[in-house]
Structures are given as C-alpha cells and as structure tokens.
Enzyme design. Structure first.
Site, PDB file in Angstrom:
ATOM      1  N   ASP A 204       0.741  -0.786  -0.298  1.00 41.80           N
ATOM      2  CA  ASP A 204       0.356  -0.090   0.124  1.00 41.80           C
ATOM      3  C   ASP A 204       0.942   1.106  -0.369  1.00 41.80           C
ATOM      4  O   ASP A 204       2.284   1.371   0.866  1.00 41.80           O
ATOM      5  CB  ASP A 204      -0.653  -0.104   1.466  1.00 41.80           C
ATOM      6  CG  ASP A 204      -2.221   0.665   1.864  1.00 41.80           C
ATOM      7  OD1 ASP A 204      -2.756   1.044   0.219  1.00 41.80           O
ATOM      8  OD2 ASP A 204      -1.739   1.729   2.254  1.00 41.80           O
ATOM      9  N   GLU A 246       1.094  -0.256  -4.830  1.00 48.58           N
ATOM     10  CA  GLU A 246       0.343   0.117  -5.315  1.00 48.58           C
ATOM     11  C   GLU A 246       0.791   1.778  -6.103  1.00 48.58           C
ATOM     12  O   GLU A 246       1.055   2.172  -4.303  1.00 48.58           O
ATOM     13  CB  GLU A 246      -0.864   0.620  -4.278  1.00 48.58           C
ATOM     14  CG  GLU A 246      -2.321   1.392  -4.729  1.00 48.58           C
ATOM     15  CD  GLU A 246      -2.755   2.291  -3.149  1.00 48.58           C
ATOM     16  OE1 GLU A 246      -3.512   2.556  -2.902  1.00 48.58           O
ATOM     17  OE2 GLU A 246      -1.578   2.369  -2.199  1.00 48.58           O
TER      18      GLU A 246
END
Length: 556
Positions: A204, A246
C-alpha cells in the site's frame, strides 16, 4: 515447467480482490470471516480466479477499514483466528488458488504499541520510529492526499509537544524509514506471513516511505532502494512470491517501480484505469492508445495489474484538470459520488448498469496487456450506497442469494457491519450469485465465459505484445495481441452509436479471422481493407488463423 517459468505465474493470473469482512459470515455475527471465505473458495475456483488479494485483516481499530494497523502479527478478532487463516490458506492452495495480502508499509494506527510508546516520552526507544518536528512547515512541498478530511500532513501531539508526520489520516502516523530498525522490522513482518504460506503482498502507498526537504516526498531514490532490498529478500528466501505496488503516479514514475526487474514484480496501472472511462465519455479510442504507448514497454518479467474498479474511489489524481471535469460530469453528477479527487462508485452504477458497456469494459480489461484484477461482486453487477461514509459504499456485503441479508449472514439485519444494497435498481434480490447462476445470459455467467476464453489464450493475452492498427475512425479501438506465432485481433466501438471501421490488414493476407468465443469464421483477409460494423459499445476478439492452420478450425 522450469522453476523460472513457474515463478512468473502472476503474468497469467486472474486476480480477485476481496475483503474478509465482506464476503461471507460463517458464525452469524454480522461480519465476514476467514471460515466464511474458506467455505466460498469453490465459487471463486468456478468463476476462474487464480489468485485472491485480501484487504488488510490484521488487528486494527478500523478507523480506516483496516489500513490503520495496530498489530502486524495478528488477525482482527471478528475475522477469526490464526488457525482459521491457515485453514483458509491451505484450502486455497489445495485447489490451485494463490493468496496475496495487503501490507501497509507507510503508516500504522496511532493505537499500535510502537506509537503509544513514542508519544509518551521523547526519550522512548520507539520515538525515532516516527517522524517528528517542532514545526508544521517542514516538507511543505508534499501534497495533502485526503483533501476532504485533512488540512495538513502534520498533527500536534500535546503530551510531548511536537508535530508528527502522516500522509493520510491523522490517526495514521507514518513510520520513519530512515531508521534501520524500522526497515528491518517490516522485513520481519513480511517473513512472518510468507512463512505461513502467503504468495506475496500488495504493498500500500509505496511512493511515500521517505521524506526529504525540498521535494514532494514521493518516489525518492531511498524508497526505490528499500524496495529493491525487500525484493532481494523475497527472491532469496521466498522464491515464487510477488510484490505488487500501489503507486498512483504518472506513467514515467509508475514504471520506475519495476526497477531493472529487481523491484516490484507488478504495479497497478493507475494511468490507464481512468482513461478507459475518459475514452468512453469522449467516445474516442485516443486516450487508451496514448496511455498504453506511455506505459509500455516494461521489463520482460514484470507486469501491470489492470483493473476497472476497486475498494477505493476511482482516483483522478493523475489526470489533467480537463479530464477530471469530464469524469465528474459523466460519472459523478451528484456531489456525494465524489471523494477527495475521485469518484466513489462501483462499476455497474458507474455506467448506469448498461450491459453493452459492462461487456465492453470487461473485454478491454481481459485483452489489454497486464494481469486482470476483479473486485468482488462486480461480476454480479453489484450496486453501491453513496450515502455511507468514506468509501464504505463500495464495500457492502457480497450478495449470495435473495434470502435475508443477501445470503451473506444469518445475523439480525441490525448486526451487519454494513447494510446490504436495497436500491431498487440494484436490489440484492435480483443481483446475487444464486439468481444469476440460474440464468444463462446473466452478467455472472457471461463473465465466467469470458474468463474461460481468456484462459484459453492466456499466453497471448497475458504475455503477448500489442500492436495498434491504424485507421481513420477515432471511435474504434483496434489492436493485435501477439505471442510466439499466435495473434488475436481486438476491435472495440467506444461510442454509443453504431459505427464501422476499415482496417488495413494486408500483412495478414490469406489469414482467416475466427471469433474466439463462438468460433465463428469470418471471410479471408485479402488486399482490400477489412470492414467491420459494430453495434454501440460492441467488440470482437478474433483469432487470426494462418492458411496452413485452417484444418484445425472447428465448424459450427
């Protein structure tokens, strides 16, 4: 198959993103759990899923739906036990489904013991695990990401009287990656879960790990160096596992996260995703052609993760102001549909549940270079609830049947972690697995058929290059996917009206196009332009069969 080839499994995989709490509740407490997910593995196998991507399931106060982690070495109690997780993982592997999990490296919950210690005492050993300042003017060039809820990347800590740094919510302090203890601790977190059998991580918010004055604190060389170090550890200790980034960045910056095949195995193709919808809004293929040309080539063993929607808002950070205005005008006419710089909608509501448009979008997703990632429930055409806070409107319970609570749980309706979708246009009584499984023409069965077809030509779609076919009709998107002698011609109508396109296919003279889903034969290609007529948002996938391969074509 050689080990090197086996380790490239992600290039041929269909990924499926799911939140444990959202899929199936096995103990009737209103929240999905690992045992429920385990019980539904056969559904995912039948659908055609090769790898499950789990949203965060670690212990958390859930201020940000699990992206605020308070213990990296535990399971959120509502989701079950470590034993439940292990049974789920083992059963997934037993039927050939891999599992990757979200790993939040950039920040933690302010309820984690590390930060509790750090905020109590400036002399705490954990103090240097976070980023502190006497002023909130440092790193002023760094943008605020959650502009609807945060006014600064700094928050005042009244006990020890300093500001702490956070790129997201103020309840999520950033870790200090200049501290070697932090870097090693996050390696240990990864080792802990990989030893249990995870097949990798979706990492993330990867661009933000380090901070440097005079920069925007994104994509810094130190960040890339750390991920190269993590990749080296994976390749050495856990070969065959992957890292998926990401990195919501412009194409040049996003591609850098592949490194020299020594950083991330995969990156989400954030530049492409909004431009698919921009192309629909403009009824023009150019936005897709232009962005694919910018995002390719990439290193040979790396891959884009391509998607239409996910658990977050449809982000519009990396588009122009004009493109953002087009997106808002076409897809978010009601202000509540917008969040930060994005649109919080599921796929079907985004396009007014128009079946032809949905089929076009899936056909694009499954044929553009990269590994497709489906968001749970989108295969049903699930709706959303824009009146739930934050991004919760696209994270409602999976719809299994027309029974109460959409078959998700036998708990009282008031106990559900989120209400099910009851909007009359997307009511769970109509849009659910049981009902759609019975109807051969349902979206669910159509998606299954498309996934089977894609798998039949996995090497071409998963590993082949792309060659755009030039023509004069800007409404038509045309390209050929090629791999080791095989080629598939893809033709799409990006407009809301019938259109036609003439293609110069002389290089394939003598070849016969064969539609890959129905095996319907088209006329041989000759010297003249090849003519296609397409209905609104219609498409073709056509094998280009060489003359010496004609005998292998099955008759209708």
């Amino acid at each position: 198959m050689p080990a090197e080839e086996m380790n490239l499994w992600y290039r041929d995989a269909i990924f499926y993103e799911v939140h444990v709490k959202s899929f199936y509740d096995s103990n009737n407490d209103g929240t999905g759990d690992f045992e429920g997910l385990r019980q539904k593995l056969d559904y995912l196998k039948t659908l055609g899923v090769d790898c499950i991507w789990l949203l965060p399931f670690y212990k958390s106060p859930l201020k940000d739906d699990g992206y605020d982690i308070s213990d990296f070495y535990s399971i959120q109690p509502e989701y079950g036990t470590m034993e439940d997780f292990q049974r789920f993982l083992d059963d997934a592997h037993s039927i050939g489904i891999r599992v990757i999990a979200d790993l939040v490296l950039n920040h933690v919950s302010d309820q984690i013991e590390w930060f509790k210690e750090a905020r109590r005492d400036r002399n705490s050993p954990k103090r240097s695990w976070f980023v502190w300042s006497d002023t909130d003017q440092k790193y002023s060039q760094a943008r605020v990401i959650f502009i609807d809820s945060e006014i600064s990347n700094w928050t005042w800590e009244p006990v020890t009287r300093q500001y702490y740094w956070h790129r997201f919510y103020s309840s999520q302090p950033d870790l200090n990656y200049d501290n070697p203890e932090v870097r090693e601790e996050m390696k240990n977190v990864m080792r802990f879960w990989l030893k249990k059998g995870l097949d990798g991580f979706r990492c993330d918010a990867v661009p933000y790990l380090f901070e440097r004055e005079g920069t925007d604190c994104e994509n810094l060389p130190e960040t890339h160096a750390y991920f190269k170090d993590l990749r080296k550890m994976l390749d050495l200790e856990f070969p065959g596992t992957i890292l998926l980034a990401e990195a919501n960045q412009w194409p040049t910056q996003a591609k850098e996260y592949f490194g020299n095949e020594d950083e991330f195995h995969m990156c989400f193709n954030f530049p492409l995703m909004p431009r698919i919808f921009i192309a629909l809004a403009r009824q023009s293929a150019l936005p897709i052609v232009e962005i694919i040309n910018q995002t390719l080539p990439i290193p040979a063993t790396c891959d884009w993760g391509i998607f239409l929607r996910n658990h977050d808002e449809l982000t519009l950070e990396m588009v122009t102001d004009e493109e953002r205005d087009i997106m808002y005008s076409e897809y978010a006419k009601i202000p509540k549909m917008r969040l930060n710089l994005g649109i919080r909608r599921r796929l079907a509501p985004l396009v007014d549940n128009d079946r032809a448009t949905l089929e076009l979008l899936y056909a694009l997703l499954l044929s553009i270079p990269g590994s497709p990632i489906l968001y749970y429930g989108d295969e049903l055409g699930m709706g959303d609830n824009i009146y739930l806070g934050d991004r919760n409107g696209v994270r409602t319970p999976m719809q299994w049947s027309y029974d109460r609570n959409a078959g998700f749980s036998r708990a009282d309706t008031e106990q559900l972690y989120s209400p099910v979708i009851t909007n009359p246009n997307f009511h769970y009584e109509s849009f659910n697995v049981e009902s759609e499984s019975r109807i051969s023409s349902s979206l669910l069965n159509w998606v299954k058929k498309m996934l089977r077809t894609r798998k039949k030509y996995n090497t071409i779609f998963g590993r082949g290059n792309i060659e755009f076919v030039t023509h004069e009709n800007k409404k038509a998107l045309c390209y050929v996917r090629k791999y080791e002698g095989g080629q598939i011609l893809c033709v799409f109508n990006m407009s809301k009206k019938h259109t036609y396109v003439e293609l110069d296919l002389k290089q394939y003279k003598g070849y016969r196009p064969v539609e890959v889903i129905t095996e319907t034969r088209f006329p041989f290609i000759g010297d003249l332009p090849y003519f296609f007529t397409l209905p609104p948002h219609g498409f073709f996938w056509l094998r280009l069969v060489a003359p010496n391969e004609e005998d292998g074509i099955q008759d209708d």
